[in-house]
Structure formats: C-alpha cells, structure tokens
Design a protein around this motif. Structure first.
Motif: not given
Length: 64
Positions: A53, A56-57
């Motif tokens: 995550k 991805e950010q």
C-alpha cells in the motif's frame, strides 16, 4: 490465513512476483520489511501488505 502469517524468502518472492534475489536484496537494504530468524529471512504478511500500500501511495504521489 491470517495477517500474521509468516513468509519465507521464496514465499514472499512468489507473493510479490519478484525474483528471490531481488527480494533478498530489498530485505538486506531494509527496503522490504522483514526479520532474520536463525539466519534466514522471514516476512510477516500483514507488514508486506502494508508495504505494498505504501509503494502504491508513493507511485501515485510521484505522478502528481
């Protein structure tokens, strides 16, 4: 399967679709969250999912 499942280097490589060498290098450099148990790398699934995550950010932030 729970979030506390522990992966070996082979399993985390398969999970991330990476070569084992790449996973080992990322772990050694502190870029992939893991720990050593008896000289072998181990990875907590929940930490790997959080790391995904985070990546991805970062990718989204770089696009803007």
């Amino acid at each position: 399967m729970t979030g506390d499942e522990i992966f070996t280097i082979k399993e985390v490589s398969s999970y991330l679709k990476l070569a084992e060498k790449t996973s080992y290098r990322l772990a050694s450099e502190g870029k992939l969250p893991g720990f050593k148990a008896g000289g072998s790398w181990r990875f907590r699934k929940s930490e790997i999912d959080a790391w995904i995550k985070e990546q991805e950010q970062k990718a989204k932030a770089e696009k803007t």
